[in-house]
Design a protein around this motif. Sequence first.
Motif, PDB file in Angstrom:
ATOM      1  N   LEU A  28       3.032  14.502   8.481  1.00 44.93           N
ATOM      2  CA  LEU A  28       2.330  13.538   9.318  1.00 44.93           C
ATOM      3  C   LEU A  28       2.492  12.143   8.765  1.00 44.93           C
ATOM      4  O   LEU A  28       2.716  11.194   9.491  1.00 44.93           O
ATOM      5  CB  LEU A  28       0.849  13.902   9.393  1.00 44.93           C
ATOM      6  CG  LEU A  28       0.577  15.264  10.025  1.00 44.93           C
ATOM      7  CD1 LEU A  28      -0.889  15.611   9.874  1.00 44.93           C
ATOM      8  CD2 LEU A  28       0.969  15.258  11.481  1.00 44.93           C
ATOM      9  N   ARG A  29       2.379  12.051   7.480  1.00 46.20           N
ATOM     10  CA  ARG A  29       2.535  10.752   6.845  1.00 46.20           C
ATOM     11  C   ARG A  29       3.365  10.942   5.597  1.00 46.20           C
ATOM     12  O   ARG A  29       3.190  11.927   4.888  1.00 46.20           O
ATOM     13  CB  ARG A  29       1.176  10.201   6.425  1.00 46.20           C
ATOM     14  CG  ARG A  29       0.360   9.659   7.554  1.00 46.20           C
ATOM     15  CD  ARG A  29      -1.034   9.347   7.074  1.00 46.20           C
ATOM     16  NE  ARG A  29      -0.999   8.285   6.064  1.00 46.20           N
ATOM     17  CZ  ARG A  29      -2.064   7.781   5.491  1.00 46.20           C
ATOM     18  NH1 ARG A  29      -3.243   8.245   5.816  1.00 46.20           N
ATOM     19  NH2 ARG A  29      -1.966   6.835   4.597  1.00 46.20           N
ATOM     20  N   ALA A  75       3.456   8.611   3.082  1.00 45.14           N
ATOM     21  CA  ALA A  75       2.834   7.968   1.927  1.00 45.14           C
ATOM     22  C   ALA A  75       1.352   7.845   2.192  1.00 45.14           C
ATOM     23  O   ALA A  75       0.911   7.680   3.330  1.00 45.14           O
ATOM     24  CB  ALA A  75       3.451   6.587   1.678  1.00 45.14           C
ATOM     25  N   ARG A  76       0.587   7.960   1.156  1.00 51.11           N
ATOM     26  CA  ARG A  76      -0.877   7.866   1.309  1.00 51.11           C
ATOM     27  C   ARG A  76      -1.454   7.364   0.013  1.00 51.11           C
ATOM     28  O   ARG A  76      -0.962   7.707  -1.068  1.00 51.11           O
ATOM     29  CB  ARG A  76      -1.435   9.243   1.621  1.00 51.11           C
ATOM     30  CG  ARG A  76      -2.904   9.281   1.975  1.00 51.11           C
ATOM     31  CD  ARG A  76      -3.280  10.736   2.275  1.00 51.11           C
ATOM     32  NE  ARG A  76      -4.584  10.854   2.916  1.00 51.11           N
ATOM     33  CZ  ARG A  76      -5.695  11.201   2.269  1.00 51.11           C
ATOM     34  NH1 ARG A  76      -5.669  11.414   0.973  1.00 51.11           N
ATOM     35  NH2 ARG A  76      -6.833  11.314   2.932  1.00 51.11           N
ATOM     36  N   GLY A  77      -2.493   6.551   0.128  1.00 53.58           N
ATOM     37  CA  GLY A  77      -3.205   6.145  -1.066  1.00 53.58           C
ATOM     38  C   GLY A  77      -2.506   5.039  -1.841  1.00 53.58           C
ATOM     39  O   GLY A  77      -1.371   4.679  -1.529  1.00 53.58           O
ATOM     40  N   ARG A 110       0.862   5.800  -3.163  1.00 53.51           N
ATOM     41  CA  ARG A 110       1.863   6.147  -2.145  1.00 53.51           C
ATOM     42  C   ARG A 110       2.469   7.523  -2.399  1.00 53.51           C
ATOM     43  O   ARG A 110       3.677   7.696  -2.422  1.00 53.51           O
ATOM     44  CB  ARG A 110       2.965   5.082  -2.088  1.00 53.51           C
ATOM     45  CG  ARG A 110       2.431   3.702  -1.840  1.00 53.51           C
ATOM     46  CD  ARG A 110       3.500   2.644  -1.890  1.00 53.51           C
ATOM     47  NE  ARG A 110       4.460   2.790  -0.804  1.00 53.51           N
ATOM     48  CZ  ARG A 110       5.736   3.132  -0.972  1.00 53.51           C
ATOM     49  NH1 ARG A 110       6.229   3.340  -2.163  1.00 53.51           N
ATOM     50  NH2 ARG A 110       6.529   3.244   0.080  1.00 53.51           N
ATOM     51  N   LEU A 111       1.601   8.508  -2.571  1.00 50.59           N
ATOM     52  CA  LEU A 111       2.111   9.834  -2.889  1.00 50.59           C
ATOM     53  C   LEU A 111       2.677  10.517  -1.667  1.00 50.59           C
ATOM     54  O   LEU A 111       2.238  10.262  -0.544  1.00 50.59           O
ATOM     55  CB  LEU A 111       0.979  10.694  -3.456  1.00 50.59           C
ATOM     56  CG  LEU A 111       0.429  10.211  -4.793  1.00 50.59           C
ATOM     57  CD1 LEU A 111      -0.747  11.066  -5.201  1.00 50.59           C
ATOM     58  CD2 LEU A 111       1.517  10.276  -5.855  1.00 50.59           C
ATOM     59  N   PHE A 126       2.982  22.276   8.537  1.00 45.30           N
ATOM     60  CA  PHE A 126       3.284  20.884   8.222  1.00 45.30           C
ATOM     61  C   PHE A 126       2.769  20.580   6.817  1.00 45.30           C
ATOM     62  O   PHE A 126       1.999  21.330   6.229  1.00 45.30           O
ATOM     63  CB  PHE A 126       2.666  19.937   9.254  1.00 45.30           C
ATOM     64  CG  PHE A 126       1.162  19.929   9.224  1.00 45.30           C
ATOM     65  CD1 PHE A 126       0.431  20.854   9.932  1.00 45.30           C
ATOM     66  CD2 PHE A 126       0.480  18.974   8.472  1.00 45.30           C
ATOM     67  CE1 PHE A 126      -0.947  20.836   9.907  1.00 45.30           C
ATOM     68  CE2 PHE A 126      -0.899  18.957   8.446  1.00 45.30           C
ATOM     69  CZ  PHE A 126      -1.623  19.898   9.157  1.00 45.30           C
ATOM     70  N   HIS A 172      -1.376  15.679   2.528  1.00 43.98           N
ATOM     71  CA  HIS A 172      -1.753  15.248   1.181  1.00 43.98           C
ATOM     72  C   HIS A 172      -3.014  15.965   0.724  1.00 43.98           C
ATOM     73  O   HIS A 172      -3.829  16.388   1.536  1.00 43.98           O
ATOM     74  CB  HIS A 172      -2.017  13.738   1.162  1.00 43.98           C
ATOM     75  CG  HIS A 172      -0.789  12.930   1.410  1.00 43.98           C
ATOM     76  ND1 HIS A 172      -0.322  12.679   2.674  1.00 43.98           N
ATOM     77  CD2 HIS A 172       0.057  12.335   0.551  1.00 43.98           C
ATOM     78  CE1 HIS A 172       0.772  11.934   2.592  1.00 43.98           C
ATOM     79  NE2 HIS A 172       1.022  11.722   1.321  1.00 43.98           N
ATOM     80  N   ARG A 173      -3.157  16.076  -0.557  1.00 47.16           N
ATOM     81  CA  ARG A 173      -4.382  16.696  -1.102  1.00 47.16           C
ATOM     82  C   ARG A 173      -5.507  15.683  -1.093  1.00 47.16           C
ATOM     83  O   ARG A 173      -5.340  14.562  -1.490  1.00 47.16           O
ATOM     84  CB  ARG A 173      -4.123  17.172  -2.526  1.00 47.16           C
ATOM     85  CG  ARG A 173      -3.247  18.393  -2.497  1.00 47.16           C
ATOM     86  CD  ARG A 173      -3.494  19.306  -3.669  1.00 47.16           C
ATOM     87  NE  ARG A 173      -2.592  20.442  -3.571  1.00 47.16           N
ATOM     88  CZ  ARG A 173      -2.978  21.645  -3.127  1.00 47.16           C
ATOM     89  NH1 ARG A 173      -4.214  21.831  -2.770  1.00 47.16           N
ATOM     90  NH2 ARG A 173      -2.118  22.622  -3.056  1.00 47.16           N
TER      91      ARG A 173
END
Lengths: 676, 323
Positions: free
Chosen positions: A652-653, A655-657, A660-661, A672, A675-676
């Motif tokens: 879905l994404r 990179a997050r946080g 950018r994990l 799918f 992220h945790r």
Amino acid sequence: MLFCLKVKKNNSELHVFTHFRHSEVRVYNEEVELEDRDPQQDYMLYKDTCADLAKLMAEIQELKSSGAKVGSVEIEERHRQCSVHFITLKKLNRLAHMRLKKGRDQTHEAKQRVDVLHLQLQNLLYEVMHLQKEISKCLEFKSQHEEIELVSEEEFFQEAPAEISRPHVTRDDNHQLTLARLDWELEQRKRLAEQYKMSLARKEKIQKAIEQKREYLSSLQPGLQNIMQASLPVQEYLSMPFEQMQKQAEVARHLPPPLYVLLVQAAAYGQACDKTLSVNISGDVDEAKALSRRPEDSQEDESDSDAEEEQQNTKRRRATVGVQLEDKRKAMLRRHPLSLCVDLKCKDGSVLHLFFYYLMNLNILTVKTKVSTATDLSGAVSAGELLNSESLLNCLYASDHGKETPNPANRYQFDKVGITTFADYVSDLGHPYVWVQKLGGLQFSSDGAQVCVALEIALSASHMEKTMKLLRGRLQARLALHKQFSSLEHSIIPVSSECQHLFPAKVVSGLTRWTMMSYQEFTELGFVQHVLKAGLVCETDLFFMAVVERGTARLLAAVVLNPRYPEVMPLFSLSLHWKGERSGRTEDNLRAMESEVNVFRAELQGPRPGLQLLTNQIQRLCVCLDVYLETESQVCDGSEGPREFPREKMCLRTARGPSRLKPFKYNHPQGFFSHR
Amino acid sequence: MGPVELLHMSVFSQSFSPCGRFLAAGNNYGEIALFSLSAALSPDASEASQKPILNFTAHDGPVFSLLSTDTHLLSAGNGEISAWSWAELIKKSTKAAWTRKPSYETSLEIPEINAMIINPKDNSLIVGGGDNNIHIMDMETGIFKSVLKGHTDYIHCLCFKEREEEILSGGEDGAVRIWDSRTNRPVHCIEVFKYEECARPQFGKWISCLATDSDWMLCGGGPSLSLWHLRSMSPTSVFPLPGCQREAVFHQDLIMSVGEGPYVSHCLHGGTVKAQIPCTPSSLNTLALNLKNTEHRVMTVGGSSHQIDVFTNFSYRAFSLSF
């Protein structure tokens, strides 16, 4: 009769003649005269006479001094008067003396009378006292008859026959009563003595009868033995091996106490809980018997073992010091001739053989292992260490390496014979793990200077079940790893069907290499230093290198496998070679991959007992590498051309946080990544 | 927390208490730990005083942002904001005062909240996160009154210019957008990666740190850390720092920034890097300065480690607090 009284006075004597006649009452006895005269008058007379005398003397003096002659009439007259006065004085003196004597005599007489009376009194008193003493002695006299216990009066009157009790006499007279009672007592005693003799005779007879019967029974014994022998085939047919168990019990009597405890507990556990466990005794029974015949020597502490060593030394001729020391060492490390063999069978047919030995002088138990498998294990090069009997049982319980002896007293014994460490002899004598000591009931607790060695059966019992489970678990884990390693070496990651849901259907990255490393090689790697610094690695762990590749990217994973796998998760450290070298320390996404593989035990361990852990971890590593490579962003202007790794995973994404994990978490069944 | 979990812990956010004696830190497991600075800085501090006095799980997901008001600690977890009373926390009570969620459009994945700031003028909370929008919540009523839309990718950082009452936001799409807080309308949009001096195409275009000081703005991330003059909307200095910066602050006449790489960089306004102070974590996520309390004037940094480095003198690391 003529009495002459001589009255002496100074320088003149005056003789007074008295007549004393028996028949005549008229006696000139001054004593008689004494009674008539009054002492007071005599005293006055005396005073007068003295006064006259003094006067006369004075006159004479006067006359003499006035010059008269010595023989003059006046002086003579006066002389005569003085003489008369002198005579009076003398008489008075006599009378006084006589009065005195009389008084004295009277006193003396009275005294004598008093003395006699006094003496009589004394005598009488003495006699009274004597009599009193006698009386009291008589009263205190205890006759022997009072020591004899007699039956009470009522009983006596009831029981005794009339000729003895004679109530008509004894009721009134206490003395007679006592006599009667004594008689009765005597009779009774005579009767009872008779009875006693008779009973004794009876007892003798019965004793003889018993002896006879005993002999009869003992004669039966050989007969029974014959029957037992004959019944052996029947026993085997019915599979109730009494004979065998008896034989084992017989041998077991010669086992040293720790081995005996172990035998008993293991056999009990095997019977009660675990049918696949079996215990056997092996070794030389005769030697054991020989040892036990010298009762205290074989199992006691070093003072006795010194004696043993000395004996051994004197048997040989003077050997060199080195050889002597060697002999001493050998003697110290001697094993008891009997040993136990415990077999643990697993469901798949493999068997773990455990051989338990007892080192007599050191008072510890050691164990050696052997694994026999149903199928032939071959091929896996990296699995060489897994079933190595040296290290198979390492760290069954945390930090129980089995290299050093757990008995603190052994330190002093070793110093004596120059053994520096027990680890040198471990391969020969077996491993002295702490759990082995506990199974044998040996507890070594050294608090301070006191070392207490207690043989506790309860200790053995409480540890038995847990240890057996751990042993079986260990064997199964190692066997499973063995199988897994052989397929890993063929670049196939064996994922069981229960664990398929953890991973997507298509995994492109593949394991290309699986090799074993030594501790030395591991510590030299650059990207594992954080694990070493955190103290999560020990020399007894097993180290492996896995290489996962996809296209031009190569991921190196250094794996630390704790001997207690799968209780302890294997630890992965990553280093990626793709467009440069990155590791978990330099890049947060690789660190996230490490975390994904190392931390989530609950997801990765699969069905119990969790033997799929390592393979699941490796598979997850491949999946993460896929995601990593596919989501790696291209340069801003996209002028590099086609991506090396097209995006196939659904995310879905990307990179997050703040860091950018990438999305490494796989969601099933939607398929799918998030992220945790 | 076992040793393996500690090995993989990252600290993402920090906040000092209003009195300045306590530090709250949030990590990737959703835990918030409270450290006592007075204990850790006292002369007879021991190993135990470098451990948290309180450690509790606040959220499901990582705590990317922490913010302190005068009375409360606000923490951002997986799409939700919780408030904890500082007085209660110091007494070790871990009951949240309130928890609110901005309204999100997507439901498949919960967007994270990366940045929170307070607008002191109208007492509102401004949050930006994974759904590409900025939400503004009124602190008194708790109602989310407006949404600022404009970014095309998630928002990394937020900043507030008090004089002009403008909100600055930096996002993954590489744009720094400036919004007017009174009208809630976008005013400017700066695409930093389009400026050659700053751009670093080998890294990317995202903006992960923003800071303002009157007319000046610091921004960095994929592009190099650069100092901008807002009136002219042009970069005046570019700092040659090798990694991507994640947080930067103005302090007196220095600029301090942290990011990839195990060091805190001290830079001058002219563009020179004065010093790079080494620290324990291999890369840093957050930097905080305790200016409220003169006794405990420290700088703390946290990142890819379970340890938070404390600097009493900003030139070297004094000691580390650990989770």
